[in-house]
Design an enzyme around this catalytic site. Structure first.
Site, PDB file in Angstrom:
ATOM      1  N   ASP A 158       0.863  -1.184   0.000  1.00 32.64           N
ATOM      2  CA  ASP A 158       0.000   0.000   0.000  1.00 32.64           C
ATOM      3  C   ASP A 158       0.897   1.230   0.000  1.00 32.64           C
ATOM      4  O   ASP A 158       1.897   1.267   0.716  1.00 32.64           O
ATOM      5  CB  ASP A 158      -0.920   0.022   1.222  1.00 32.64           C
ATOM      6  CG  ASP A 158      -2.113   0.952   1.053  1.00 32.64           C
ATOM      7  OD1 ASP A 158      -1.897   2.124   0.675  1.00 32.64           O
ATOM      8  OD2 ASP A 158      -3.250   0.526   1.310  1.00 32.64           O
ATOM      9  N   ASN A 216     -10.110   7.549   8.049  1.00 34.20           N
ATOM     10  CA  ASN A 216      -9.970   6.092   7.891  1.00 34.20           C
ATOM     11  C   ASN A 216     -10.280   5.326   9.167  1.00 34.20           C
ATOM     12  O   ASN A 216     -10.576   4.130   9.129  1.00 34.20           O
ATOM     13  CB  ASN A 216      -8.525   5.724   7.505  1.00 34.20           C
ATOM     14  CG  ASN A 216      -8.043   6.327   6.208  1.00 34.20           C
ATOM     15  OD1 ASN A 216      -6.857   6.506   6.019  1.00 34.20           O
ATOM     16  ND2 ASN A 216      -8.946   6.654   5.296  1.00 34.20           N
ATOM     17  N   LEU A 217     -10.165   5.978  10.312  1.00 33.23           N
ATOM     18  CA  LEU A 217     -10.043   5.253  11.575  1.00 33.23           C
ATOM     19  C   LEU A 217     -11.280   4.442  11.939  1.00 33.23           C
ATOM     20  O   LEU A 217     -11.173   3.445  12.661  1.00 33.23           O
ATOM     21  CB  LEU A 217      -9.691   6.222  12.710  1.00 33.23           C
ATOM     22  CG  LEU A 217      -8.368   6.975  12.538  1.00 33.23           C
ATOM     23  CD1 LEU A 217      -8.123   7.882  13.746  1.00 33.23           C
ATOM     24  CD2 LEU A 217      -7.203   6.007  12.342  1.00 33.23           C
ATOM     25  N   ASP A 237      -9.577  -0.303  -3.436  1.00 29.50           N
ATOM     26  CA  ASP A 237     -10.824   0.453  -3.534  1.00 29.50           C
ATOM     27  C   ASP A 237     -11.079   0.976  -4.937  1.00 29.50           C
ATOM     28  O   ASP A 237     -11.832   1.930  -5.124  1.00 29.50           O
ATOM     29  CB  ASP A 237     -10.824   1.616  -2.528  1.00 29.50           C
ATOM     30  CG  ASP A 237      -9.683   2.597  -2.793  1.00 29.50           C
ATOM     31  OD1 ASP A 237      -8.898   2.363  -3.719  1.00 29.50           O
ATOM     32  OD2 ASP A 237      -9.592   3.594  -2.046  1.00 29.50           O
ATOM     33  N   ASN A 238     -10.452   0.347  -5.956  1.00 28.19           N
ATOM     34  CA  ASN A 238     -10.696   0.780  -7.331  1.00 28.19           C
ATOM     35  C   ASN A 238     -10.672  -0.419  -8.271  1.00 28.19           C
ATOM     36  O   ASN A 238      -9.930  -1.385  -8.062  1.00 28.19           O
ATOM     37  CB  ASN A 238      -9.679   1.838  -7.760  1.00 28.19           C
ATOM     38  CG  ASN A 238      -8.274   1.278  -7.864  1.00 28.19           C
ATOM     39  OD1 ASN A 238      -7.874   0.775  -8.916  1.00 28.19           O
ATOM     40  ND2 ASN A 238      -7.517   1.330  -6.772  1.00 28.19           N
ATOM     41  N   CYS A 283     -12.950 -17.048 -12.275  1.00 31.76           N
ATOM     42  CA  CYS A 283     -12.034 -15.998 -11.847  1.00 31.76           C
ATOM     43  C   CYS A 283     -12.823 -14.686 -11.762  1.00 31.76           C
ATOM     44  O   CYS A 283     -14.031 -14.639 -12.020  1.00 31.76           O
ATOM     45  CB  CYS A 283     -10.859 -15.871 -12.820  1.00 31.76           C
ATOM     46  SG  CYS A 283     -11.281 -15.058 -14.394  1.00 31.76           S
ATOM     47  N   CYS A 335     -14.418 -13.885 -15.009  1.00 36.23           N
ATOM     48  CA  CYS A 335     -15.556 -14.749 -15.315  1.00 36.23           C
ATOM     49  C   CYS A 335     -16.855 -14.148 -14.785  1.00 36.23           C
ATOM     50  O   CYS A 335     -17.910 -14.233 -15.414  1.00 36.23           O
ATOM     51  CB  CYS A 335     -15.363 -16.123 -14.688  1.00 36.23           C
ATOM     52  SG  CYS A 335     -14.142 -17.177 -15.476  1.00 36.23           S
ATOM     53  N   CYS A 359     -15.724   4.431  -2.146  1.00 35.21           N
ATOM     54  CA  CYS A 359     -15.945   4.759  -0.746  1.00 35.21           C
ATOM     55  C   CYS A 359     -16.044   6.266  -0.540  1.00 35.21           C
ATOM     56  O   CYS A 359     -16.766   6.739   0.328  1.00 35.21           O
ATOM     57  CB  CYS A 359     -14.813   4.190   0.112  1.00 35.21           C
ATOM     58  SG  CYS A 359     -14.707   2.396   0.087  1.00 35.21           S
TER      59      CYS A 359
END
Length: 220
Positions: free
Chosen positions: A33, A41-42, A98-99, A139, A142, A155
């Site tokens: 990351d 975020n917390l 998140d993308n 997958c 699929c 988000c």
């Protein structure tokens, strides 16, 4: 990259609870990351506290996990030019980005490298988890086929509820353990959790005709 039990792509609302749930079930993790902890975020990123705001997520997460599991820190953005190298050597990948471009990229790279992967997603009150074992079921492509045109919800635009991400992260961790144990029947089973309606559904998908994923059964 050295061999690790689990490589986590994204240490957000899914990656944090998944890593915490796995800390006693695996020996080693690779944390991937590039972002830093933000105060917003917390409520959903359970590895972090107020003192971690501004720190690299991988560093803060490593501090929370050390003592339980061996941790490799990779403060980098997963991209086409480095994805193969960053995922190489993992026994299973947990993808909690998140993308959608990252999700499809991880799907393609793990398919090419025959690396099992557990995909997770969460938006609002809804969450999905899809474990993939190459040759043993559907997958990501699929099920979801191609990257959609235009902007998808995120988000940031649609919001996400912390307890829902924790449920999804726990499901991802459970599926990762099953994959590591060689339980092939988990492959291609899309779990869908609705935190508002309090419903859970699981549907197993077979390989889609024409998909680029491998047809062969994996070695036992």
């Amino acid at each position: 990259m050295r061999e690790v039990d689990v490589a986590l792509v994204g240490l957000g609302g899914l990656g944090c609870p998944a890593a915490w749930a796995l800390r006693r079930d695996v020996r080693s993790m690779r944390l991937i990351d590039e972002d830093r902890v933000e105060r917003s975020n917390l409520h959903r990123q359970v590895l972090f506290g107020e003192a971690d705001v501004g720190r690299l997520k991988v560093e803060a997460a490593a501090d929370a996990l050390r003592g339980f599991v061996e941790v490799e820190v990779v403060p980098a953005h997963l991209a086409p030019e480095n994805a193969h190298a960053l995922l190489r050597g993992a026994r299973v990948v947990l993808e909690g980005s998140d993308n959608l471009p990252t999700k499809f990229l991880v799907s393609d790279v793990t398919s090419e490298g025959a690396i099992p992967v557990v995909h997770g997603a969460c938006l609002g009150w809804q969450a999905t988890v899809l474990p993939v074992i190459q040759g043993a079921g559907a997958c990501y492509r699929c099920v979801f086929e191609e990257l959609p045109e235009g902007e998808a919800g995120s988000c940031v635009t649609a919001g996400v509820f912390g307890p829902v991400t924790s449920v999804a992260g726990a499901i991802m961790a459970a599926d990762a353990v099953r994959v590591l144990r060689g339980e092939l029947e988990v492959a291609g089973t899309l779990a869908r959790y609705d935190g508002w309606a309090q419903t859970f559904r699981a549907t197993r998908f077979g390989r889609r005709e024409g998909c680029r994923c491998p047809r062969e059964e994996p070695p036992r």
